[in-house]
Design a protein around this motif. Structure first.
Motif, mmCIF file in Angstrom:
data_model
loop_
_atom_site.group_PDB
_atom_site.id
_atom_site.type_symbol
_atom_site.label_atom_id
_atom_site.label_comp_id
_atom_site.label_asym_id
_atom_site.label_seq_id
_atom_site.Cartn_x
_atom_site.Cartn_y
_atom_site.Cartn_z
ATOM 1 N N ALA A 555 40.127 48.121 46.793
ATOM 2 C CA ALA A 555 41.219 47.133 46.625
ATOM 3 C C ALA A 555 42.448 47.713 45.944
ATOM 4 N N ALA A 556 42.341 48.579 45.040
ATOM 5 C CA ALA A 556 43.539 49.181 44.310
ATOM 6 C C ALA A 556 44.071 49.873 45.377
ATOM 7 N N GLU A 557 43.763 50.421 46.221
ATOM 8 C CA GLU A 557 44.716 51.349 47.064
ATOM 9 C C GLU A 557 45.062 50.634 48.417
ATOM 10 N N ALA A 558 44.772 49.204 48.444
ATOM 11 C CA ALA A 558 45.125 48.359 49.523
ATOM 12 C C ALA A 558 46.566 48.011 49.411
ATOM 13 N N ASP A 587 34.195 45.935 39.752
ATOM 14 C CA ASP A 587 35.094 47.078 40.117
ATOM 15 C C ASP A 587 36.474 46.471 40.693
ATOM 16 N N LEU A 588 36.468 45.174 41.078
ATOM 17 C CA LEU A 588 37.410 44.430 41.544
ATOM 18 C C LEU A 588 38.589 44.374 40.601
ATOM 19 N N VAL A 589 40.079 45.119 41.162
ATOM 20 C CA VAL A 589 41.077 44.989 40.455
ATOM 21 C C VAL A 589 41.791 43.650 40.537
ATOM 22 N N ALA A 600 37.977 44.007 36.780
ATOM 23 C CA ALA A 600 37.383 42.941 36.101
ATOM 24 C C ALA A 600 36.700 43.464 34.816
ATOM 25 N N ASN A 601 35.970 44.425 35.160
ATOM 26 C CA ASN A 601 34.990 44.799 33.823
ATOM 27 C C ASN A 601 35.971 45.332 32.539
ATOM 28 N N ALA A 602 37.143 45.422 32.731
ATOM 29 C CA ALA A 602 37.899 45.763 31.674
ATOM 30 C C ALA A 602 38.997 44.853 31.170
ATOM 31 N N GLN A 636 33.927 35.407 34.962
ATOM 32 C CA GLN A 636 32.921 35.700 34.357
ATOM 33 C C GLN A 636 31.545 36.469 35.180
ATOM 34 N N ALA A 637 31.366 35.682 36.430
ATOM 35 C CA ALA A 637 30.597 36.080 37.205
ATOM 36 C C ALA A 637 30.847 37.521 37.944
ATOM 37 N N ILE A 638 31.984 37.950 37.852
ATOM 38 C CA ILE A 638 32.671 39.178 38.243
ATOM 39 C C ILE A 638 32.887 40.326 37.169
ATOM 40 N N GLY A 639 32.542 39.774 36.088
ATOM 41 C CA GLY A 639 32.616 40.790 35.095
ATOM 42 C C GLY A 639 33.651 40.605 33.970
#
Length: 997
Positions: A555-558, A587-589, A600-602, A636-639
């Motif tokens: 997604a980050a490169e899209a 990992d989804l941005v 998302a995890n950050a 929260q479900a995605i991090g």
């Protein structure tokens, strides 16, 4: 003769002359008499034994044909006589001569309508009678065995008389005709009267009349009515073709064919070049004779479910078809006629496949007919096309293996020549050479053949497959079934495709479609697709698709990552539980509060516990607009963190950790530490729940973090529950959880020392006096959390490093340690399983004076029995009993007292009885003991001892009490025993007290 028919004597047929000529011939050459008798007997007892009804009906049919009138015949059995009346050409002189001349038929010049061909059929009457009579409007004739015998005797010829004598009087019946008078019944032209020979003959005729059926009418087309009167019970056969489907074929052999096909046939047969074939199928279920008719019944078996009547040439027995070119020609004509019959039935809408010859033949002729039919049928239109119902030749038809009627309807427009193939007809279709198309091959071709069809058409295809997908073997054949997708593509294979539902919008599907998500076109969806492996497109099914993961990871490169984020969050928000375990969603941005793209995890929720305890250089607050739009649960479900996050994995192999755990700080070191015997190979963990981002927690946040562990069920479970590690030997081992291990290894307090190993606020005071105190804030923590992070409440909470620290501090000479404290610690340390890497150089011991002191470990011993404490010569004592003593010996590397001293008694004592009262109060006590004036062991004075044989030795009352108590295994009773020995007058008091022990 009581036949009811008027007889008149005449010789209109010249029977007298016939008799004279025959008798003269016999007299001149008796061998002719013998030949005629043998020939007639062969026919009567052989080929014509049970043919009387058939042969007389055949004669009637031929007579009607010659006269050109409808044939009628009446069989009447009454009072032991059979009368057979028929219409047609009456008896003539030629006919009489034929009857009296063996195998010289009067039908030689008849047309092809004549059935009889041999001139011997009338001999069938001899099976039931010796006196047959034939009456016709033109006259009558009779034959008689008795009259023939008299005529032969009257010749006076010695040779004939000798021949008759040799044959026990047996003479031919049908060679000598006699005059007879009478007329046939009204309405008939001829009558045959047969006085039946005996009861066996009557029973045979009765049976043969009962068996007569439509086959007789079909075999004799000259007859339109057969009346059967069996002793008053009348049955009429007429209009057979109303009960049968009939196919006829006939012809005349050309001169060339006659010369070729009749060359091996008798002369008179060669003059009759006519042939005919008739096939008949019952219109309703009927029992078939199962033999070929030529055209009357033979003994040639027929396995086909039809009647076959054909002018096959017969052998001399008249029972079997003669092999040869004529038979071969008639077999071919029969096959052609049978094919025409099946074609006609097929045109009427009948399923003719059950009529196709399959299985084993019943004989040589049957095999030849079946083989010829199977050559003719593939080119005969008799199977019906699925598409328009037209009849096809089998060689032009095709069936799809495994297809059913519903699917055939769909396939018909794209599979030329497609016909149905019910299971029961498959063998017949194979026999006809119908081409088989494997279902899997058809499915492979279906994509190109129907590439332009609409999704609705495909929906009908899948509906037609409904019944087939329930069969495992057929389901495998459908593995490459084409399916139209929502994005316009046509793909092969159903498994893994997603079936659209109402939960997700077309916009969302379109976004993921760009990354390869394969969603079935809504108009093509059918329940059959799910049974073939397509997945109902729940949020979970969509999220598990590899294409969605690819979209998340890139997604980050899209060009527009926000569109992908929106699509994923829309799916997750539909049911947040569906995202459980899909760790890669983190990992989804997403946009943070400043608009930057961050995984998302950050990301943390502003003002949350996570934001308070995690390093702001590692995490960023999420854009609040996303929280408001999709809700905190979806994020929260995605991090995205509002508290500490967890990650889980099942069936973990320690030598190859799953990708979901790869980002955990120090996870490889943890796996090394918890692996049985230090080897990760073959070790597994059934379920692992870990806390992520522990390395992002700021140092001063640990008080709050550990409180979070105590208040959150998931965090608490991840921390305090031990991990069940199963080694390659299948033995389970308990191990520290990853969070507990990480905190013990990595968390340091302000003084730079680890939190782990410090005294728990609720620790044993004695133990706590040797450990560093935990910070005051730990008192607020859940007790199990305190234990998990390494705080020590009891000795068993110590790890190897903690044990090493405790031993170091116990060996500190500057510390004062009371005897009671050291004894308590020894009993716990001896049973503890954690061992430091090195044993201590110095140990604290008892010196016998009631205080403890520190000495070199090499000067100390472990006293595991109280008698060793009398041996001051052994050095300092470490005191424990049983398993604790063994454990201390290993832990401190200090020998057992028994390992450094023999414990051998030097003096000889005097054996004495143990007082009864002692054994009454202590039943385990021995019966005797050994009294010593002075007791020395290894040269050292002692007051008591128990040797290797458990025998007590003592030199004092106090020593005896201890020796008896230790030898009986009741050390707790030593004071009672001493009281009994020193104060016998208290025996009653002591006995009474023992009652309550």
């Amino acid at each position: 003769m009581s036949t009811g028919i008027l007889l008149r004597v005449n010789d209109e047929f010249g029977v007298g002359g016939i008799r004279e000529r025959v008798l003269a011939a016999w007299a001149a050459a008796p061998v002719r008499f013998r030949e005629d008798t043998n020939a007639e007997e062969d026919l009567a007892l052989g080929g014509y034994l049970d043919r009387v009804v058939v042969e007389l009906a055949q004669n009637a049919a031929d007579a009607a044909a010659r006269a050109g009138v409808p044939g009628r015949v009446q069989f009447s059995l009454s009072a032991g006589t059979l009368v057979v009346s028929n219409t047609g050409t009456p008896l003539s002189a030629e006919g009489v001569e034929s009857l009296a001349t063996l195998r010289a038929s009067a039908k030689r010049d008849d047309s092809d309508s004549a059935v009889g061909r041999f001139g011997v059929g009338f001999s069938a009457v001899l099976a039931v009678t010796d006196e047959p009579v034939i009456l016709s409007r033109t006259g009558g004739v009779r034959f008689s065995r008795a009259d023939t015998a008299a005529a032969v005797a009257a010749t006076g010829e010695p040779g004939l008389a000798t021949e008759v004598r040799r044959r026990d009087g047996q003479v031919p019946v049908l060679r000598l005709p006699f005059e007879a008078e009478g007329e046939p019944p009204a309405g008939y032209d001829t009558a045959v009267i047969l006085p039946l020979r005996d009861e066996a003959a009557i029973e045979l005729v009765r049976r043969l009349l009962g068996e007569a059926d439509d086959a007789l009418l079909l075999a004799l087309p000259g007859l339109e009515r057969i009346e059967l009167d069996i002793e008053g019970s009348v049955r009429v056969l007429t209009d057979a073709e109303s009960r049968w489907h009939v196919q006829r074929a006939s012809g005349v052999l050309s001169d060339e064919d006659r010369e070729r096909l009749l060359a091996d046939r008798p002369t008179e047969e060669r003059s009759r070049p006519y042939w005919s074939v008739l096939w008949a199928l019952p219109r309703e279920a009927a029992e078939l004779p199962g033999v070929v008719h030529a055209p009357t019944p033979t003994d040639e078996a027929l396995s086909l479910p039809a009647l076959l009547l054909a002018t096959f040439p017969l052998d001399p027995s008249r029972r079997h078809v003669a092999a040869g070119p004529l038979t071969d020609r008639l077999v071919a004509e029969a096959a052609t006629a049978y094919a025409e019959l099946l074609r006609a039935r097929a045109e009427d809408g009948a399923n003719v496949l059950p009529l196709v010859p399959i299985g084993l033949a019943a004989g040589a002729l049957d095999r030849a007919v079946r083989e010829a039919i199977l050559k003719a049928l593939p080119g005969t239109p008799l199977v019906r096309a699925v598409e328009d119902g037209t009849l096809l030749q089998p060689r032009e038809a095709v069936v799809v293996e495994g297809s059913d009627d519903a699917f055939n309807v769909v396939l018909a427009p794209i599979v030329p020549g497609l016909i149905a193939a019910p299971r029961q007809d498959r063998t017949a279709l194979d026999a006809l050479g119908v081409r088989r198309l494997d279902l899997a091959d058809l499915i492979d071709q279906l994509g190109s053949a129907a590439a332009t069809e609409s999704p609705a058409w495909w929906h009908n295809v899948y509906g037609a497959l409904s019944a087939m997908v329930t069969e495992p073997l057929l389901r495998e054949s459908l593995g490459t079934l084409p399916v139209p997708l929502a994005d316009g593509r046509l793909v092969r294979g159903v498994r893994g495709l997603l079936l659209p539902g109402n939960e997700l919008t077309a916009d969302v599907l379109a976004i993921f479609g760009e990354y390869g998500v394969r969603v079935v076109h809504p108009e093509a969806v059918h329940p059959s697709l799910e049974r073939l492996g397509a997945l109902p497109m729940s949020p979970r099914a969509l999220l598990e698709d590899n294409a969605v993961r690819a979209a998340v990871e890139h997604a980050a490169e899209a060009d527009d990552p926000d569109v992908i984020a929106e699509a994923v969050l829309t799916v997750v928000a539909a049911d947040v539980s569906q995202a459980e375990g899909l760790w890669w969603l983190s990992d989804l941005v997403l946009r943070d509060a400043t608009g930057e793209l961050v995984p998302a995890n950050a990301l943390v929720v502003a003002g949350s516990d996570a934001a308070a305890v995690l390093d702001d250089e590692e995490v960023a607050p999420i854009d609040n607009a996303l929280v408001e739009r999709f809700g905190l649960p979806a994020l929260q479900a995605i991090g995205v963190l509002s508290s500490l996050g967890t990650v889980s994995a099942a069936d973990v192999t320690l030598d190859e950790l799953p990708e979901a755990l790869a980002d955990l700080d120090g996870i490889e070191d943890w796996a090394d530490d918890v692996a049985p015997d230090g080897s990760r190979f073959g070790a597994t963990v059934g379920e692992l729940l870990a806390v992520r981002d522990l390395d992002w927690i700021v140092d001063d946040a640990w008080p709050r973090v550990l409180e979070l562990f105590g208040s959150s069920p998931d965090l608490r479970r991840a921390l305090v529950e031990t991990v069940r590690v199963v080694g390659p030997d299948d033995r389970p081992h308990g191990a520290l959880s990853y969070p507990a291990w990480w905190i013990r290894e990595r968390v340091l307090l302000e003084d730079g020392e680890p939190l782990a190993g410090r005294a728990d606020p609720a620790a044993d005071p004695i133990l706590a006096s040797f450990l560093d105190a935990a910070p005051e804030w730990t008192a607020r923590l859940d007790p199990e959390v305190r234990t998990a992070v390494g705080l020590v409440r009891v000795v068993s909470d110590l790890d190897a490093a903690g044990v090493e620290l405790l031993l170091d501090r116990l060996a500190d000479p500057g510390r004062e340690v009371e005897e009671s404290a050291i004894l308590r610690l020894w009993s716990q340390l001896g049973l503890h399983e954690a061992y430091p890497g090195e044993t201590p150089d110095d140990v604290r011991v008892l010196d016998g004076s009631g205080v403890t002191t520190v000495m070199n470990a090499g000067d100390a011993v472990v006293a595991d029995a109280p008698m060793w404490l009398q041996r001051g010569d052994l050095g300092g004592f470490v005191v424990a009993s049983g398993a604790a003593a063994d454990g201390l010996s290993d832990l401190l590397d200090v020998p057992m007292a028994g390992e450094v001293a023999d414990g051998k008694i030097d003096s000889e004592g005097t054996e004495a009885d143990v007082p009864d009262l002692v054994r009454e109060l202590v039943p385990e006590a021995p019966d005797t003991w050994w009294e010593h004036e002075e007791l020395t062991v290894d040269g050292v004075d002692v007051s008591w001892w128990v040797d290797e044989d458990k025998s007590p030795h003592a030199a004092t009352f106090d020593g005896l009490a201890k020796a008896l108590a230790w030898s009986s295994g009741r050390w707790d009773q030593r004071h009672v025993i001493r009281a009994v020995l020193s104060e016998p007058d208290r025996s009653s008091e002591l006995r009474l007290d023992a009652t309550f022990d």
